[in-house]
Write a protein that holds these residues in place. Sequence first.
Motif, PDB file in Angstrom:
ATOM      1  N   ASP A 239       3.759   4.642   8.689  1.00  0.00           N
ATOM      2  CA  ASP A 239       4.816   4.532   7.702  1.00  0.00           C
ATOM      3  C   ASP A 239       5.455   3.157   7.748  1.00  0.00           C
ATOM      4  OD1 ASP A 239       4.669   7.124   6.626  1.00  0.00           O
ATOM      5  OD2 ASP A 239       5.525   7.885   8.485  1.00  0.00           O
ATOM      6  N   ALA A 240       5.704   2.639   6.548  1.00  0.00           N
ATOM      7  CA  ALA A 240       6.381   1.358   6.449  1.00  0.00           C
ATOM      8  C   ALA A 240       7.874   1.584   6.629  1.00  0.00           C
ATOM      9  CB  ALA A 240       6.103   0.733   5.088  1.00  0.00           C
ATOM     10  N   HIS A 241       8.545   0.522   7.043  1.00  0.00           N
ATOM     11  CA  HIS A 241      10.008   0.602   7.101  1.00  0.00           C
ATOM     12  C   HIS A 241      10.619  -0.649   6.503  1.00  0.00           C
ATOM     13  CE1 HIS A 241      14.107   1.080   8.409  1.00  0.00           C
ATOM     14  NE2 HIS A 241      14.056  -0.207   8.699  1.00  0.00           N
ATOM     15  N   SER A 242      11.541  -0.441   5.582  1.00  0.00           N
ATOM     16  CA  SER A 242      12.342  -1.552   5.065  1.00  0.00           C
ATOM     17  C   SER A 242      13.637  -1.000   4.503  1.00  0.00           C
ATOM     18  CB  SER A 242      11.581  -2.300   3.966  1.00  0.00           C
ATOM     19  OG  SER A 242      12.453  -3.208   3.321  1.00  0.00           O
ATOM     20  N   ILE A 243      14.680  -1.813   4.587  1.00  0.00           N
ATOM     21  CA  ILE A 243      15.954  -1.439   3.971  1.00  0.00           C
ATOM     22  C   ILE A 243      15.773  -1.322   2.462  1.00  0.00           C
ATOM     23  CG2 ILE A 243      16.682  -3.842   3.664  1.00  0.00           C
ATOM     24  CD1 ILE A 243      19.530  -2.931   4.296  1.00  0.00           C
ATOM     25  N   SER A 244      14.748  -1.998   1.950  1.00  0.00           N
ATOM     26  CA  SER A 244      14.499  -1.998   0.520  1.00  0.00           C
ATOM     27  C   SER A 244      13.405  -0.993   0.185  1.00  0.00           C
ATOM     28  CB  SER A 244      14.065  -3.403   0.101  1.00  0.00           C
ATOM     29  OG  SER A 244      13.178  -3.313  -0.983  1.00  0.00           O
ATOM     30  N   ALA A 245      13.764   0.039  -0.585  1.00  0.00           N
ATOM     31  CA  ALA A 245      12.779   1.061  -0.947  1.00  0.00           C
ATOM     32  C   ALA A 245      11.621   0.459  -1.733  1.00  0.00           C
ATOM     33  CB  ALA A 245      13.447   2.164  -1.760  1.00  0.00           C
ATOM     34  N   GLY A 246      11.881  -0.625  -2.456  1.00  0.00           N
ATOM     35  CA  GLY A 246      10.845  -1.232  -3.283  1.00  0.00           C
ATOM     36  C   GLY A 246       9.786  -1.979  -2.478  1.00  0.00           C
ATOM     37  N   LEU A 247      10.063  -2.270  -1.220  1.00  0.00           N
ATOM     38  CA  LEU A 247       9.084  -2.987  -0.384  1.00  0.00           C
ATOM     39  C   LEU A 247       8.449  -2.069   0.651  1.00  0.00           C
ATOM     40  CD1 LEU A 247      11.074  -6.308   0.257  1.00  0.00           C
ATOM     41  CD2 LEU A 247       9.497  -5.768  -1.599  1.00  0.00           C
ATOM     42  N   ASP A 248       8.882  -0.816   0.635  1.00  0.00           N
ATOM     43  CA  ASP A 248       8.544   0.149   1.670  1.00  0.00           C
ATOM     44  C   ASP A 248       7.174   0.767   1.423  1.00  0.00           C
ATOM     45  OD1 ASP A 248       9.004   1.664   3.859  1.00  0.00           O
ATOM     46  OD2 ASP A 248      10.876   2.534   3.154  1.00  0.00           O
ATOM     47  N   TYR A 249       6.129  -0.029   1.533  1.00  0.00           N
ATOM     48  CA  TYR A 249       4.775   0.444   1.231  1.00  0.00           C
ATOM     49  C   TYR A 249       3.837  -0.101   2.304  1.00  0.00           C
ATOM     50  CZ  TYR A 249       0.433   1.180  -1.348  1.00  0.00           C
ATOM     51  OH  TYR A 249      -0.829   1.581  -1.709  1.00  0.00           O
ATOM     52  N   PRO A 250       2.942   0.735   2.855  1.00  0.00           N
ATOM     53  CA  PRO A 250       2.104   0.288   3.980  1.00  0.00           C
ATOM     54  C   PRO A 250       0.876  -0.526   3.577  1.00  0.00           C
ATOM     55  CG  PRO A 250       1.678   2.596   3.511  1.00  0.00           C
ATOM     56  CD  PRO A 250       2.779   2.173   2.567  1.00  0.00           C
ATOM     57  N   GLY A 251       0.751  -0.857   2.277  1.00  0.00           N
ATOM     58  CA  GLY A 251      -0.376  -1.669   1.836  1.00  0.00           C
ATOM     59  C   GLY A 251       0.112  -2.854   1.036  1.00  0.00           C
ATOM     60  N   ILE A 252      -0.829  -3.579   0.444  1.00  0.00           N
ATOM     61  CA  ILE A 252      -0.489  -4.739  -0.382  1.00  0.00           C
ATOM     62  C   ILE A 252      -1.628  -4.930  -1.369  1.00  0.00           C
ATOM     63  CG2 ILE A 252      -1.573  -6.354   1.265  1.00  0.00           C
ATOM     64  CD1 ILE A 252       0.727  -8.319   0.504  1.00  0.00           C
ATOM     65  N   GLY A 253      -1.323  -5.473  -2.531  1.00  0.00           N
ATOM     66  CA  GLY A 253      -2.360  -5.682  -3.534  1.00  0.00           C
ATOM     67  C   GLY A 253      -3.531  -6.473  -2.974  1.00  0.00           C
ATOM     68  N   PRO A 254      -4.774  -6.101  -3.354  1.00  0.00           N
ATOM     69  CA  PRO A 254      -5.961  -6.744  -2.780  1.00  0.00           C
ATOM     70  C   PRO A 254      -6.065  -8.239  -3.092  1.00  0.00           C
ATOM     71  CG  PRO A 254      -6.565  -5.322  -4.632  1.00  0.00           C
ATOM     72  CD  PRO A 254      -5.122  -5.040  -4.320  1.00  0.00           C
ATOM     73  N   GLU A 255      -5.502  -8.671  -4.216  1.00  0.00           N
ATOM     74  CA  GLU A 255      -5.588 -10.103  -4.535  1.00  0.00           C
ATOM     75  C   GLU A 255      -4.746 -10.916  -3.544  1.00  0.00           C
ATOM     76  OE1 GLU A 255      -4.909 -11.081  -8.648  1.00  0.00           O
ATOM     77  OE2 GLU A 255      -5.892 -13.029  -8.415  1.00  0.00           O
ATOM     78  N   HIS A 256      -3.638 -10.334  -3.091  1.00  0.00           N
ATOM     79  CA  HIS A 256      -2.855 -11.014  -2.056  1.00  0.00           C
ATOM     80  C   HIS A 256      -3.647 -11.102  -0.753  1.00  0.00           C
ATOM     81  CE1 HIS A 256       0.902 -11.541  -4.190  1.00  0.00           C
ATOM     82  NE2 HIS A 256       0.943 -10.279  -4.526  1.00  0.00           N
ATOM     83  N   ALA A 257      -4.363 -10.026  -0.422  1.00  0.00           N
ATOM     84  CA  ALA A 257      -5.194 -10.040   0.793  1.00  0.00           C
ATOM     85  C   ALA A 257      -6.201 -11.184   0.706  1.00  0.00           C
ATOM     86  CB  ALA A 257      -5.915  -8.700   0.942  1.00  0.00           C
ATOM     87  N   PHE A 258      -6.778 -11.353  -0.481  1.00  0.00           N
ATOM     88  CA  PHE A 258      -7.752 -12.421  -0.718  1.00  0.00           C
ATOM     89  C   PHE A 258      -7.090 -13.800  -0.620  1.00  0.00           C
ATOM     90  CE2 PHE A 258      -9.411 -15.247  -4.123  1.00  0.00           C
ATOM     91  CZ  PHE A 258     -10.616 -15.588  -3.542  1.00  0.00           C
ATOM     92  N   LEU A 259      -5.938 -13.954  -1.269  1.00  0.00           N
ATOM     93  CA  LEU A 259      -5.255 -15.259  -1.245  1.00  0.00           C
ATOM     94  C   LEU A 259      -4.773 -15.592   0.167  1.00  0.00           C
ATOM     95  CD1 LEU A 259      -3.211 -15.005  -4.582  1.00  0.00           C
ATOM     96  CD2 LEU A 259      -5.258 -16.395  -4.145  1.00  0.00           C
ATOM     97  N   HIS A 260      -4.442 -14.565   0.928  1.00  0.00           N
ATOM     98  CA  HIS A 260      -4.035 -14.741   2.325  1.00  0.00           C
ATOM     99  C   HIS A 260      -5.194 -15.270   3.153  1.00  0.00           C
ATOM    100  CE1 HIS A 260      -3.784 -13.055   6.480  1.00  0.00           C
ATOM    101  NE2 HIS A 260      -2.551 -13.523   6.403  1.00  0.00           N
ATOM    102  N   ASP A 261      -6.340 -14.586   3.079  1.00  0.00           N
ATOM    103  CA  ASP A 261      -7.496 -14.986   3.889  1.00  0.00           C
ATOM    104  C   ASP A 261      -8.009 -16.373   3.491  1.00  0.00           C
ATOM    105  OD1 ASP A 261      -7.265 -12.525   5.029  1.00  0.00           O
ATOM    106  OD2 ASP A 261      -9.349 -11.908   4.688  1.00  0.00           O
ATOM    107  N   SER A 262      -7.946 -16.665   2.176  1.00  0.00           N
ATOM    108  CA  SER A 262      -8.472 -17.945   1.707  1.00  0.00           C
ATOM    109  C   SER A 262      -7.481 -19.076   1.960  1.00  0.00           C
ATOM    110  CB  SER A 262      -8.786 -17.868   0.213  1.00  0.00           C
ATOM    111  OG  SER A 262      -7.586 -17.711  -0.524  1.00  0.00           O
ATOM    112  N   GLY A 263      -6.244 -18.735   2.281  1.00  0.00           N
ATOM    113  CA  GLY A 263      -5.242 -19.749   2.573  1.00  0.00           C
ATOM    114  C   GLY A 263      -4.561 -20.332   1.343  1.00  0.00           C
TER     115      GLY A 263
END
Lengths: 404, 262
Positions: A306-330
Motif C-alpha cells: 500500500d502506498a502512503h501519502s498525505i495526498s489522496a491523489g498521489l496515493d497509488y503504488p504504481g506510475i504511468g509506464p511512460e514515466h518508467a521509460f523516461l526514468h530509465d532512459s534518463g
Amino acid sequence: MTQRPNAFSQWPDARGRFGEYGGRFVAETLMPNVLRLEAAYEAAKTDPAFLKDFDDFARDFIGRPSPLYFAERLTEAFGGARIWFKRDELNHTGAHKINNCLGQVLLARRMGASRIIAETGAGQHGVATATVAARFGLPCVVYMGATDIERQKPNVFRMKLLGAEVIPVTSGTGTLKDAMNEALRDWVTNVKDTFYVIGTVAGPHPYPAMVRDFQSVIGREARAQMLEREGRLPDAAVACIGGGSNAMGLFHPFLEDESVRLIGVEAAGEGVDTGRHAASLNGGRPGILHGNRTYLLQDDDGQIIDAHSISAGLDYPGIGPEHAFLHDSGRAEYVSATDAEALEMFQLCSKLEGIIPALEPAHALARVRDLAAELGPDGLILMNMCGRGDKDVFAVAEHLGERL
Amino acid sequence: MNRLSAAFARLKAEDRAGFVAYVMAGDPDAGASAALLDALPTAGADVIELGVPFTDPMADGAAIQAAALRALNAGMTLKGVLKLAAGFRAQHAETPLVLMGYANPFHAYGFSAFAADAARAGVDGVICVDLPPEEDAELRQALAENGVALIRLATPTTDDARLPRVVADTTGFVYYVSTTGVTGAATGAAAEVGAAVARIRAASGLPVAVGFGVRSPEQAAAIARAADAVVVGSAIVAANHDGGADAALKLVSELSGAVRGA
C-alpha cells in the motif's frame, strides 16, 4: 515538429510499449474491448470533427487555455530562478483531471457507450468524470475507496450532486488501487455498454497514450505561453506525480526540447526510507499491475504494498509506464517530497501568492524551491499548478491541529 | 503422456465430464491447505486448480479475493505454494495440479525460475489471468521448456476472429469463462455454454473446462452435459471459510457426484 528517429515523443510502439513498459496485461474478457478502444481512439485522434469538439468544450466548458502566471513573491522568497505556474487549478472542477475526462467521454459518445464508470482517489477525477458525464447526459458510476471517502467528503457530495453514483470500495486498503480493481471488475462484467474512464496515464494500452494526449494540452499551451512571456523555453518543467497524468501532459510537448529538464516529484510520505510512501520510481521496482508493466511498490513475493501519502491523489503504488521509460532512459528526473514538505508549501503558497494549492502540486513546489536556488536568478522554472486546495482544507486543518 | 492429457483421456474412456476443484493455497493457513488438497481427489476432484494468492486479483470476486488476503496474512508466498504442490504430488501421482494466479508474483519470482520450480514441484499447468496471448510469450516459453502446460482463458467476448489466436499455443485444456464477470458471479445459460464449448473444441482440438459462476450440483450437472469438465471455485472457497475443510469436501463430493451422474 519534424520527428527525429529514436525521438522520445514517438512512443508507444504498436504493442502499446514504452520501451519495456506499458502493454496490455488484462484478462481475456477485456482484451476485445481494449482492442476496440484502441481502434476507436486511433480513428478519433486524427478526425478534425473530434478534435474540434474537444477544443470547443475545452474552451467553453473547462475554461482553457489556463493562464501562465508569474509567481513573483515565491520567486522572491526562494531567492533564485523565476517561477511560473501553469494555472490548471483554474479549470472547471479545480484540477487538470477534466482535460482527460472531456476527451474520454467524447470518445465514449462516439463509440456509442451508454454508461460511464471511473475510479477516483482524491475525488478530483471522479468529480471531473461526473461533471462531463452530466453535461452529456450519461449515467456515471464512480468507485472510491472507503478510506478516501472519509478524507474527501466534499468531493463525494459533489459527485452525488452531479448525478453520479459513488460506490465505496472496502476491499484492500480502501484507496485508489482498490477502486481501480473494482472499476476493472465492473468493466469485465459490463463490457458491452460501458466505457471506463481511467484517470491517469496508466492501465492497459491505449490508456497511457490516450490520457497523455488529452492532458498534453497543458504542455502545448504552457510551451507557447512561456515563449510569448519570457521569449524562451524554461530551464525546467516540474510537476507532481501519483499516476503521473498532469506531469505527462506537461512533459510530452517538451520531450524533444533537450534544454528543458523534466522533473517529476513523487510523494515521499513519511520518507522513502520509512517504507511509508508512494514513490514508485524512487522506492519500487518493475512489475505488472492494472494492465501495464511499470514500477510498482511491491514486496519480494510480488505482492503490492500500500502506498502512503498525505495526498489522496498521489496515493497509488504504481506510475504511468511512460514515466518508467523516461526514468530509465534518463530523459526525465524523478525526485520526491515528504508529507511535511507538502504541508509547509501548502501554507507558504497560500500566504505568499494568494493561491491555495492542492496538496499534490504542493509536493512539486518543495522541489521547485531547491531548484530555484540551484538555477539562480537567470533560471526559469515552469511548474504545473495542477489542482486547487479547497478539497484539502479539512485534512490540512486536522494535520495542523485546527478544529473547523 | 502427461498427467493432464492422461486425465482427460481417462474421462473420455469413462464417457463422463470431469470435475475441477479450485482452492486457494494457504487459506486459512499452509497446514490446513495441505490437508484439504490431500483430501480432494478422494472427494471426487479429477483436476485441482490451486489459487496463487495475490493482493490485487482484478478478475476475482469477493470470496476469492478475501481468501487470497487471508492466505497472504497467514504468510503464504509463491514459494509456499510450490511447496504445497510438491507435498501434494508426493502423495498423489495422477491427479493433475494447475496453478491459477496473476502475473506479478510469477514475474517477481522470475518466469524461468518459476517454470523450472513448478515443474520440479509436479505442477502440470499454469493459468495466468492477466497475461492475454499478446503478453504471455515469455511465460509461455519458460513453461514449455519445462513441460508445463499454459492454459488460456476463452470468454464470451472472444469472438471467432480472435479465438484461433487464443487457442493457438494453449496446451492441456482450454478454460472457458462462461460469463463476462468476476469469479463467483452468475453463470451463463447452459445452451449458450454448449455452443461456445463446441466452437472452442473445434478451434483448439483440446478439452474444454467451463467455470466462473458454477455453484450448485444442478448447475454443475447442466454444464457437465455440455463440457469436458466443470470448474467450481468460489463456492468451495466460501464453504471452506464458513464451515472448514469438512464443509468444502462435502460440497466437492456433491458437485463431483452431480458431474459424474450427468
